[in-house]
Design a protein around this motif. Structure first.
Motif, PDB file in Angstrom:
ATOM      1  N   GLY A 197       0.916  -1.279   0.363  1.00  0.00           N
ATOM      2  CA  GLY A 197       0.042  -0.460   0.163  1.00  0.00           C
ATOM      3  C   GLY A 197       0.885   1.320  -0.208  1.00  0.00           C
ATOM      4  N   ALA A 198       0.803   2.103   0.744  1.00  0.00           N
ATOM      5  CA  ALA A 198       1.745   3.281   0.831  1.00  0.00           C
ATOM      6  C   ALA A 198       3.277   2.815   1.325  1.00  0.00           C
ATOM      7  N   PRO A 199       3.918   3.708   0.124  1.00  0.00           N
ATOM      8  CA  PRO A 199       4.772   2.636   0.657  1.00  0.00           C
ATOM      9  C   PRO A 199       6.171   2.927   1.737  1.00  0.00           C
ATOM     10  N   ASN A 200       6.777   3.131   1.942  1.00  0.00           N
ATOM     11  CA  ASN A 200       8.149   2.917   2.735  1.00  0.00           C
ATOM     12  C   ASN A 200       9.511   4.181   2.128  1.00  0.00           C
ATOM     13  N   TYR A 201       8.977   4.884   3.017  1.00  0.00           N
ATOM     14  CA  TYR A 201      10.539   6.316   2.262  1.00  0.00           C
ATOM     15  C   TYR A 201      11.911   6.006   3.274  1.00  0.00           C
ATOM     16  N   PRO A 202      12.412   6.629   3.281  1.00  0.00           N
ATOM     17  CA  PRO A 202      13.479   6.739   4.169  1.00  0.00           C
ATOM     18  C   PRO A 202      13.494   7.857   5.246  1.00  0.00           C
ATOM     19  N   GLY A 203      13.609   7.769   6.323  1.00  0.00           N
ATOM     20  CA  GLY A 203      12.584   8.265   7.666  1.00  0.00           C
ATOM     21  C   GLY A 203      11.904   7.894   8.167  1.00  0.00           C
ATOM     22  N   ASP A 204      10.769   7.384   7.708  1.00  0.00           N
ATOM     23  CA  ASP A 204      10.312   6.896   8.111  1.00  0.00           C
ATOM     24  C   ASP A 204      10.190   5.531   9.359  1.00  0.00           C
ATOM     25  N   THR A 205       9.087   4.751   9.607  1.00  0.00           N
ATOM     26  CA  THR A 205       8.980   3.742  10.878  1.00  0.00           C
ATOM     27  C   THR A 205       7.959   2.946  10.557  1.00  0.00           C
ATOM     28  N   MET A 206       7.834   1.234  10.117  1.00  0.00           N
ATOM     29  CA  MET A 206       7.270   0.831   9.919  1.00  0.00           C
ATOM     30  C   MET A 206       7.265  -0.722  11.373  1.00  0.00           C
ATOM     31  N   VAL A 207       5.367   0.231  11.259  1.00  0.00           N
ATOM     32  CA  VAL A 207       5.689  -1.357  12.821  1.00  0.00           C
ATOM     33  C   VAL A 207       4.188  -2.531  12.113  1.00  0.00           C
ATOM     34  N   LEU A 208       5.600  -3.794  12.732  1.00  0.00           N
ATOM     35  CA  LEU A 208       4.793  -5.400  11.849  1.00  0.00           C
ATOM     36  C   LEU A 208       3.966  -5.111  13.189  1.00  0.00           C
ATOM     37  N   THR A 209       2.717  -5.645  13.094  1.00  0.00           N
ATOM     38  CA  THR A 209       1.620  -6.034  13.704  1.00  0.00           C
ATOM     39  C   THR A 209       0.771  -7.495  13.409  1.00  0.00           C
ATOM     40  N   GLY A 210       0.876  -8.540  14.621  1.00  0.00           N
ATOM     41  CA  GLY A 210      -0.216 -10.208  13.566  1.00  0.00           C
ATOM     42  C   GLY A 210      -0.953 -10.284  14.864  1.00  0.00           C
ATOM     43  N   SER A 211      -1.653 -11.263  13.880  1.00  0.00           N
ATOM     44  CA  SER A 211      -2.875 -12.328  15.650  1.00  0.00           C
ATOM     45  C   SER A 211      -3.101 -13.025  14.368  1.00  0.00           C
ATOM     46  N   VAL A 212      -3.012 -14.156  15.500  1.00  0.00           N
ATOM     47  CA  VAL A 212      -3.724 -15.722  14.092  1.00  0.00           C
ATOM     48  C   VAL A 212      -5.007 -16.024  13.915  1.00  0.00           C
ATOM     49  N   GLU A 213      -5.304 -15.842  13.156  1.00  0.00           N
ATOM     50  CA  GLU A 213      -6.500 -16.009  12.170  1.00  0.00           C
ATOM     51  C   GLU A 213      -6.756 -17.471  12.493  1.00  0.00           C
ATOM     52  N   GLU A 214      -6.141 -19.075  12.076  1.00  0.00           N
ATOM     53  CA  GLU A 214      -6.707 -20.096  11.646  1.00  0.00           C
ATOM     54  C   GLU A 214      -5.482 -20.915  13.069  1.00  0.00           C
ATOM     55  N   VAL A 215      -6.091 -21.957  13.091  1.00  0.00           N
ATOM     56  CA  VAL A 215      -5.033 -22.992  13.084  1.00  0.00           C
ATOM     57  C   VAL A 215      -5.496 -24.468  12.948  1.00  0.00           C
ATOM     58  N   ASP A 216      -5.032 -24.707  12.359  1.00  0.00           N
ATOM     59  CA  ASP A 216      -5.004 -26.714  12.208  1.00  0.00           C
ATOM     60  C   ASP A 216      -3.698 -27.106  12.337  1.00  0.00           C
ATOM     61  N   GLY A 217      -4.313 -27.447  14.306  1.00  0.00           N
ATOM     62  CA  GLY A 217      -2.368 -28.542  13.966  1.00  0.00           C
ATOM     63  C   GLY A 217      -1.255 -27.839  14.244  1.00  0.00           C
ATOM     64  N   ASP A 218      -0.544 -28.123  13.635  1.00  0.00           N
ATOM     65  CA  ASP A 218       0.937 -27.225  14.431  1.00  0.00           C
ATOM     66  C   ASP A 218       0.975 -26.823  12.755  1.00  0.00           C
ATOM     67  N   THR A 219      -0.100 -25.788  12.271  1.00  0.00           N
ATOM     68  CA  THR A 219      -0.600 -25.160  11.267  1.00  0.00           C
ATOM     69  C   THR A 219      -0.960 -23.705  11.042  1.00  0.00           C
ATOM     70  N   ALA A 220      -0.906 -22.698  10.981  1.00  0.00           N
ATOM     71  CA  ALA A 220      -1.149 -21.859  11.600  1.00  0.00           C
ATOM     72  C   ALA A 220      -1.762 -20.076  10.415  1.00  0.00           C
ATOM     73  N   THR A 221      -2.499 -19.710  10.727  1.00  0.00           N
ATOM     74  CA  THR A 221      -2.210 -18.387   9.171  1.00  0.00           C
ATOM     75  C   THR A 221      -2.466 -17.308  10.320  1.00  0.00           C
ATOM     76  N   VAL A 222      -1.523 -16.118  10.070  1.00  0.00           N
ATOM     77  CA  VAL A 222      -1.278 -15.195  10.621  1.00  0.00           C
ATOM     78  C   VAL A 222      -1.602 -13.930   9.830  1.00  0.00           C
ATOM     79  N   ARG A 223      -2.462 -13.317  10.366  1.00  0.00           N
ATOM     80  CA  ARG A 223      -2.881 -11.773   9.315  1.00  0.00           C
ATOM     81  C   ARG A 223      -1.751 -10.816   9.757  1.00  0.00           C
ATOM     82  N   VAL A 224      -1.543 -10.443   8.855  1.00  0.00           N
ATOM     83  CA  VAL A 224      -0.593  -9.479   9.486  1.00  0.00           C
ATOM     84  C   VAL A 224      -0.487  -7.880   8.853  1.00  0.00           C
TER      85      VAL A 224
END
Length: 146
Positions: free
Chosen positions: A80-107
């Motif tokens: 989406g929005a570009p990452n330009y020099p001097g900015d900060t990107m903050v990554l967040t995530g949450s587990v949406e689905e779990v099936d045994g040892d496999t998960a889908t994470v929204r980032v």
């Protein structure tokens, strides 16, 4: 891991060096990722991060949380929005689905102007090894006193 688990934030300073080195490492020699004059000539205020660097940072975010044995099965991201020099990107995530040892994470990775990256990552997190009982011999040959 269970549905609804939130991953801790990862804050990444977006430096000129990060942008240029990520482009070089991924062999993306488009001038908009290393030449500020060319980027401005093409309508951008400065150089900006390429998708391959973003993809690598998303992968790092997931494996930093789940551990080095984590297997990335699918990474489906959108910029989406570009990452330009001097900015900060903050990554967040949450587990949406779990099936045994496999998960889908929204980032989501956001910067000062909006969401830089959104998507999902499907991972397999191998469980801890189950200890196998070692048979203990009986009698004097077991190393004990006779």
């Amino acid at each position: 891991m269970k549905v609804g688990d939130e991953l801790p934030e990862l804050t990444i300073p977006v430096t000129r060096t990060l942008i240029v080195s990520g482009a070089i490492a991924s062999r993306d020699y488009q001038d908009v990722h290393h030449d500020a004059v060319a980027a401005r000539e093409k309508g951008s205020p400065d150089i900006f991060m390429n998708i391959l660097t973003t993809n690598g940072l998303v992968g790092r975010y997931i494996t930093d949380h789940f551990g080095p044995g984590t297997i990335l099965r699918k990474v489906a991201i959108r910029l989406g929005a570009p990452n330009y020099p001097g900015d900060t990107m903050v990554l967040t995530g949450s587990v949406e689905e779990v099936d045994g040892d496999t998960a889908t994470v929204r980032v989501v990775g956001a910067n000062a102007i909006g969401k830089h990256v959104t998507g999902t990552v499907t991972v397999t997190v191998p469980g801890e090894a189950i200890p196998v009982p070692v048979p203990v011999p009986d009698g004097p040959s077991a190393g004990g006193a006779a």
